[in-house]
Design a protein around this motif. Structure first.
Motif, PDB file in Angstrom:
ATOM      1  N   VAL A   1     -27.428  22.319  40.208  1.00  0.00           N
ATOM      2  CA  VAL A   1     -26.296  21.406  40.032  1.00  0.00           C
ATOM      3  C   VAL A   1     -26.675  20.127  40.763  1.00  0.00           C
ATOM      4  O   VAL A   1     -26.905  20.156  41.967  1.00  0.00           O
ATOM      5  N   LYS A   2     -26.748  19.034  40.028  1.00  0.00           N
ATOM      6  CA  LYS A   2     -27.203  17.787  40.640  1.00  0.00           C
ATOM      7  C   LYS A   2     -26.365  16.624  40.132  1.00  0.00           C
ATOM      8  O   LYS A   2     -26.304  16.369  38.931  1.00  0.00           O
ATOM      9  N   ILE A   3     -25.702  15.945  41.081  1.00  0.00           N
ATOM     10  CA  ILE A   3     -24.983  14.730  40.710  1.00  0.00           C
ATOM     11  C   ILE A   3     -25.531  13.562  41.519  1.00  0.00           C
ATOM     12  O   ILE A   3     -25.849  13.686  42.696  1.00  0.00           O
ATOM     13  N   THR A   4     -25.667  12.433  40.841  1.00  0.00           N
ATOM     14  CA  THR A   4     -26.259  11.240  41.434  1.00  0.00           C
ATOM     15  C   THR A   4     -25.277  10.077  41.305  1.00  0.00           C
ATOM     16  O   THR A   4     -24.336  10.123  40.515  1.00  0.00           O
ATOM     17  N   THR A   5     -25.528   9.008  42.056  1.00  0.00           N
ATOM     18  CA  THR A   5     -24.588   7.888  42.110  1.00  0.00           C
ATOM     19  C   THR A   5     -24.747   6.926  40.938  1.00  0.00           C
ATOM     20  O   THR A   5     -25.847   6.678  40.472  1.00  0.00           O
ATOM     21  N   LEU A   6     -23.607   6.430  40.498  1.00  0.00           N
ATOM     22  CA  LEU A   6     -23.559   5.262  39.620  1.00  0.00           C
ATOM     23  C   LEU A   6     -23.201   4.040  40.457  1.00  0.00           C
ATOM     24  O   LEU A   6     -23.630   2.949  40.187  1.00  0.00           O
ATOM     25  N   ASN A   7     -22.370   4.270  41.493  1.00  0.00           N
ATOM     26  CA  ASN A   7     -22.059   3.239  42.477  1.00  0.00           C
ATOM     27  C   ASN A   7     -21.839   3.938  43.817  1.00  0.00           C
ATOM     28  O   ASN A   7     -22.034   5.140  43.924  1.00  0.00           O
ATOM     29  N   ASP A   8     -21.416   3.224  44.817  1.00  0.00           N
ATOM     30  CA  ASP A   8     -21.339   3.781  46.169  1.00  0.00           C
ATOM     31  C   ASP A   8     -20.297   4.868  46.362  1.00  0.00           C
ATOM     32  O   ASP A   8     -20.336   5.586  47.339  1.00  0.00           O
ATOM     33  N   ASN A   9     -19.336   5.014  45.466  1.00  0.00           N
ATOM     34  CA  ASN A   9     -18.255   5.961  45.683  1.00  0.00           C
ATOM     35  C   ASN A   9     -18.306   7.133  44.704  1.00  0.00           C
ATOM     36  O   ASN A   9     -17.294   7.651  44.289  1.00  0.00           O
ATOM     37  N   GLU A  10     -19.483   7.531  44.321  1.00  0.00           N
ATOM     38  CA  GLU A  10     -19.610   8.653  43.390  1.00  0.00           C
ATOM     39  C   GLU A  10     -20.616   9.652  43.925  1.00  0.00           C
ATOM     40  O   GLU A  10     -20.967   9.635  45.091  1.00  0.00           O
TER      41      GLU A  10
ATOM     42  N   ILE B   1     -28.013  22.890  44.912  1.00  0.00           N
ATOM     43  CA  ILE B   1     -26.882  22.004  44.661  1.00  0.00           C
ATOM     44  C   ILE B   1     -27.131  20.699  45.406  1.00  0.00           C
ATOM     45  O   ILE B   1     -27.351  20.697  46.621  1.00  0.00           O
ATOM     46  N   TYR B   2     -27.098  19.588  44.664  1.00  0.00           N
ATOM     47  CA  TYR B   2     -27.398  18.274  45.226  1.00  0.00           C
ATOM     48  C   TYR B   2     -26.237  17.316  44.946  1.00  0.00           C
ATOM     49  O   TYR B   2     -25.740  17.258  43.824  1.00  0.00           O
ATOM     50  N   ALA B   3     -25.863  16.546  45.983  1.00  0.00           N
ATOM     51  CA  ALA B   3     -24.847  15.515  45.827  1.00  0.00           C
ATOM     52  C   ALA B   3     -24.925  14.578  47.013  1.00  0.00           C
ATOM     53  O   ALA B   3     -25.604  14.861  48.006  1.00  0.00           O
ATOM     54  N   PHE B   4     -24.208  13.465  46.934  1.00  0.00           N
ATOM     55  CA  PHE B   4     -24.151  12.503  48.021  1.00  0.00           C
ATOM     56  C   PHE B   4     -23.251  13.016  49.145  1.00  0.00           C
ATOM     57  O   PHE B   4     -23.547  12.886  50.320  1.00  0.00           O
ATOM     58  N   ARG B   5     -22.126  13.633  48.796  1.00  0.00           N
ATOM     59  CA  ARG B   5     -21.212  14.223  49.787  1.00  0.00           C
ATOM     60  C   ARG B   5     -20.347  15.280  49.102  1.00  0.00           C
ATOM     61  O   ARG B   5     -20.314  15.387  47.891  1.00  0.00           O
ATOM     62  N   ASP B   6     -19.619  16.064  49.919  1.00  0.00           N
ATOM     63  CA  ASP B   6     -18.767  17.153  49.435  1.00  0.00           C
ATOM     64  C   ASP B   6     -19.586  18.122  48.566  1.00  0.00           C
ATOM     65  O   ASP B   6     -19.325  18.322  47.382  1.00  0.00           O
ATOM     66  N   VAL B   7     -20.569  18.739  49.211  1.00  0.00           N
ATOM     67  CA  VAL B   7     -21.538  19.579  48.511  1.00  0.00           C
ATOM     68  C   VAL B   7     -21.281  21.053  48.759  1.00  0.00           C
ATOM     69  O   VAL B   7     -20.976  21.461  49.884  1.00  0.00           O
ATOM     70  N   ALA B   8     -21.408  21.860  47.726  1.00  0.00           N
ATOM     71  CA  ALA B   8     -21.405  23.322  47.783  1.00  0.00           C
ATOM     72  C   ALA B   8     -20.077  23.902  48.255  1.00  0.00           C
ATOM     73  O   ALA B   8     -20.047  24.849  49.028  1.00  0.00           O
ATOM     74  N   GLY B   9     -18.997  23.342  47.750  1.00  0.00           N
ATOM     75  CA  GLY B   9     -17.684  23.921  48.004  1.00  0.00           C
ATOM     76  C   GLY B   9     -17.228  23.765  49.427  1.00  0.00           C
ATOM     77  O   GLY B   9     -16.323  24.395  49.868  1.00  0.00           O
TER      78      GLY B   9
END
Length: 185
Positions: free
Chosen positions: A139-148, A177-185
């Motif tokens: 599961v990988k989400i990346t930024t489109l702008n600073d608040n995503e 699981i990858y994200a900028f913040r609020d990761v893995a529940g």
């Protein structure tokens, strides 16, 4: 369209019937793929009656542009080789959003997007998720702008409405699981 049983439940046997559910909820259900009124299926139940292999084809999440307010009962069957990739802020997963999801296993999933990502449900507003299992997932989400690029998890990306929303009797095995913040529940 899936057939119904004697109690009026939708019976899902094939990947094409699962795709029909996504198209009906997302408002893309006609032969020309033109927009139609989305269906919420509130008060309706869909039952999976056998394992389904999605074959690694790109999946459009159920509820990507609509809301699924019914019940999806996997009856302890498996959905394999789920691939979801969205370019905008659509929540990503088997369901972009869903209300009651239970008794399902998803194996070999690749989920990517920019906001609210989970293998089972991306955005779990008032979601009730029970006996859902994920194995072998990225599961990988990346930024489109600073608040995503926030809210990513194995089962659900974002779960809210605490008095009615929950995840119970569920598990995640062998997941990245990858994200900028609020990761893995």
């Amino acid at each position: 369209e899936p057939k119904k049983d004697a109690e009026g439940n939708y019976i899902v046997n094939l990947a094409s019937e699962l795709a029909w559910l996504a198209a009906a909820v997302n408002g893309t259900l006609d032969d020309t793929r033109a927009a139609v009124d989305p269906q919420t299926f509130q008060g309706k139940t869909f039952k999976l009656t056998q394992d389904i292999d999605l074959g690694g084809e790109r999946w459009t999440p159920i509820g990507a542009t609509g809301k699924f307010l019914g019940t999806f009962d996997g009856q302890n069957h498996t959905i394999a080789n789920l691939v979801v990739s969205e370019e905008d802020k659509t929540p990503v997963g088997l369901f972009a959003n869903g209300r009651v999801i239970k008794n399902i296993k998803v194996v070999n999933a690749e989920i990517s997007g920019h906001y609210k990502a989970g293998v089972i449900v991306g955005d779990g507003l008032c979601a009730q998720i029970d006996n859902c299992h994920v194995e072998n997932a990225i599961v990988k989400i990346t930024t489109l702008n600073d608040n995503e690029a926030n809210h990513a998890g194995g089962i659900v990306g974002y779960l809210s409405a605490e008095t009615v929303a929950y995840v119970t009797n569920s598990s995640v095995k062998n997941a990245e699981i990858y994200a900028f913040r609020d990761v893995a529940g």
